[in-house]
Design a protein around this motif. Structure first.
Motif, short mmCIF file in Angstrom:
data_model
loop_
_atom_site.label_atom_id
_atom_site.label_comp_id
_atom_site.label_asym_id
_atom_site.label_seq_id
_atom_site.Cartn_x
_atom_site.Cartn_y
_atom_site.Cartn_z
N GLN A 212 0.83 -1.20 0.00
CA GLN A 212 0.00 0.00 0.00
C GLN A 212 0.86 1.25 0.00
O GLN A 212 2.01 1.24 0.44
CB GLN A 212 -0.94 0.02 1.19
N HIS A 213 0.28 2.31 -0.51
CA HIS A 213 0.92 3.62 -0.54
C HIS A 213 -0.19 4.63 -0.26
O HIS A 213 -1.13 4.76 -1.05
CB HIS A 213 1.56 3.86 -1.91
N VAL A 214 -0.09 5.34 0.86
CA VAL A 214 -1.17 6.21 1.33
C VAL A 214 -0.61 7.56 1.75
O VAL A 214 0.40 7.62 2.46
CB VAL A 214 -1.90 5.57 2.55
N GLU A 215 -1.27 8.64 1.33
CA GLU A 215 -0.96 9.97 1.84
C GLU A 215 -1.91 10.23 3.00
O GLU A 215 -3.12 10.02 2.88
CB GLU A 215 -1.19 11.03 0.76
N VAL A 216 -1.37 10.70 4.12
CA VAL A 216 -2.16 10.88 5.33
C VAL A 216 -1.98 12.30 5.86
O VAL A 216 -0.87 12.85 5.84
CB VAL A 216 -1.73 9.87 6.42
N ALA A 217 -3.09 12.89 6.33
CA ALA A 217 -3.05 14.17 7.03
C ALA A 217 -3.81 14.00 8.34
O ALA A 217 -4.91 13.47 8.35
CB ALA A 217 -3.67 15.28 6.19
N MET A 218 -3.20 14.44 9.44
CA MET A 218 -3.86 14.38 10.74
C MET A 218 -4.37 15.77 11.08
O MET A 218 -3.59 16.73 11.12
CB MET A 218 -2.90 13.88 11.82
N MET A 219 -5.67 15.86 11.33
CA MET A 219 -6.32 17.12 11.69
C MET A 219 -6.73 17.04 13.15
O MET A 219 -7.24 16.02 13.60
CB MET A 219 -7.56 17.36 10.82
N ARG A 220 -6.54 18.13 13.89
CA ARG A 220 -6.82 18.16 15.33
C ARG A 220 -7.82 19.26 15.64
O ARG A 220 -7.74 20.37 15.10
CB ARG A 220 -5.51 18.42 16.08
N THR A 221 -8.76 18.96 16.54
CA THR A 221 -9.70 19.98 16.99
C THR A 221 -8.96 21.00 17.86
O THR A 221 -7.93 20.68 18.45
CB THR A 221 -10.87 19.36 17.78
N PRO A 222 -9.47 22.23 17.94
CA PRO A 222 -8.78 23.28 18.71
C PRO A 222 -8.53 22.92 20.17
O PRO A 222 -7.55 23.37 20.74
CB PRO A 222 -9.72 24.49 18.59
N ASP A 223 -9.41 22.10 20.76
CA ASP A 223 -9.20 21.73 22.17
C ASP A 223 -8.13 20.65 22.33
O ASP A 223 -7.73 20.33 23.44
CB ASP A 223 -10.50 21.28 22.83
N GLY A 224 -7.65 20.09 21.21
CA GLY A 224 -6.58 19.09 21.25
C GLY A 224 -7.01 17.69 21.64
O GLY A 224 -6.19 16.79 21.73
N HIS A 225 -8.31 17.47 21.83
CA HIS A 225 -8.78 16.17 22.30
C HIS A 225 -9.22 15.21 21.20
O HIS A 225 -9.34 14.01 21.44
CB HIS A 225 -9.93 16.34 23.30
N SER A 226 -9.52 15.70 20.01
CA SER A 226 -10.04 14.85 18.94
C SER A 226 -9.25 15.05 17.66
O SER A 226 -8.76 16.15 17.39
CB SER A 226 -11.52 15.18 18.68
N ARG A 227 -9.16 13.97 16.88
CA ARG A 227 -8.42 14.03 15.63
C ARG A 227 -9.16 13.30 14.52
O ARG A 227 -9.85 12.31 14.79
CB ARG A 227 -7.04 13.40 15.80
N LEU A 228 -8.98 13.79 13.30
CA LEU A 228 -9.41 13.09 12.10
C LEU A 228 -8.16 12.72 11.33
O LEU A 228 -7.28 13.57 11.12
CB LEU A 228 -10.27 13.98 11.21
N GLU A 229 -8.07 11.47 10.91
CA GLU A 229 -6.97 11.04 10.05
C GLU A 229 -7.53 10.92 8.65
O GLU A 229 -8.35 10.06 8.36
CB GLU A 229 -6.41 9.70 10.51
N LEU A 230 -7.10 11.83 7.76
CA LEU A 230 -7.54 11.82 6.37
C LEU A 230 -6.55 11.02 5.56
O LEU A 230 -5.35 11.29 5.61
CB LEU A 230 -7.63 13.25 5.85
N SER A 231 -7.03 10.05 4.79
CA SER A 231 -6.15 9.18 4.01
C SER A 231 -6.57 9.17 2.55
O SER A 231 -7.75 9.02 2.24
CB SER A 231 -6.22 7.74 4.53
N ARG A 232 -5.58 9.33 1.68
CA ARG A 232 -5.80 9.18 0.24
C ARG A 232 -4.97 8.00 -0.24
O ARG A 232 -3.73 8.05 -0.19
CB ARG A 232 -5.42 10.44 -0.52
N PHE A 233 -5.64 6.93 -0.64
CA PHE A 233 -4.95 5.73 -1.07
C PHE A 233 -4.49 5.87 -2.52
O PHE A 233 -5.29 6.07 -3.42
CB PHE A 233 -5.84 4.49 -0.93
#
Length: 145
Positions: free
Chosen positions: A50-71
Motif C-alpha cells: 500500500q501507498h497512502v498519503e495521510v493528514a492528521m487534523m486536530r480539533t482546537p481543544d486538542g482532544h479529537s483528531r481526524l486522520e484523512l487518508s488518500r490511497f
C-alpha cells in the motif's frame, strides 16, 4: 487494563488537499502529513502493498483528531459517500461550532451543501448535516443558551 482514549477517526478521501482546506475552514488544525508505505503498513491493514498519503487534523481543544487518508495503492474498492444517514457503518462526524449560520456560509465557499435543513432541538441545540468534499457527511451543532 482500561481504555485510555480514542486517538482518531479515519476517513478515506479522494482529494486530500480540498479536504484539508475544508477542515481548516471549519476550524481544525493540521497536525501533520505523512506518506505511509512499506511492508509493515500492509501487515497492519491487511492490504499488502500500500501507498497512502495521510493528514492528521486536530480539533482546537486538542482532544479529537481526524486522520484523512488518500490511497494511491491499492485502489479504493467501495464508496458509501451517498449513503443516507440511516445506513449501517461509520457515517459522519459531528462538530460543535459557535454559529451554525456563519459556519455554513464559510464552508459553502468550500463546496459544502446542506443535506436537509437547520433545525432547533428544544432550547439546547441548532443542528444540521452538510456534505463536504467528496460527499463527506458532517454534522454541525450550535449549543444554545
Amino acid at each position: 487494563m482500561a481504555l485510555k482514549r480514542m486517538d482518531n477517526v479515519g476517513i478515506v478521501v479522494e482529494d486530500l488537499e480540498a479536504t484539508i482546506d475544508f477542515f481548516l475552514e471549519l476550524g481544525l488544525e493540521l497536525e501533520g502529513r505523512a506518506t505511509i508505505e512499506g511492508e509493515w503498513a500492509g501487515r497492519v491493514t491487511g492490504l499488502g502493498d500500500q501507498h497512502v498519503e495521510v493528514a492528521m487534523m486536530r480539533t482546537p481543544d486538542g482532544h479529537s483528531r481526524l486522520e484523512l487518508s488518500r490511497f494511491l495503492r491499492p485502489a479504493v474498492i467501495a464508496d458509501h459517500r451517498n449513503a443516507p444517514v440511516n445506513a449501517l457503518g461509520y457515517l459522519r462526524a459531528m462538530f460543535t461550532v459557535d454559529n451554525v449560520d456563519d459556519t455554513l456560509e464559510r464552508l459553502g465557499t468550500r463546496g459544502a451543501e446542506l443535506v436537509g435543513e437547520v433545525v432547533q432541538y428544544k432550547d439546547v441545540y441548532r443542528l444540521c448535516y452538510i456534505r463536504g468534499p467528496g460527499g463527506l457527511l458532517i454534522g454541525l451543532a450550535q449549543e444554545l443558551g
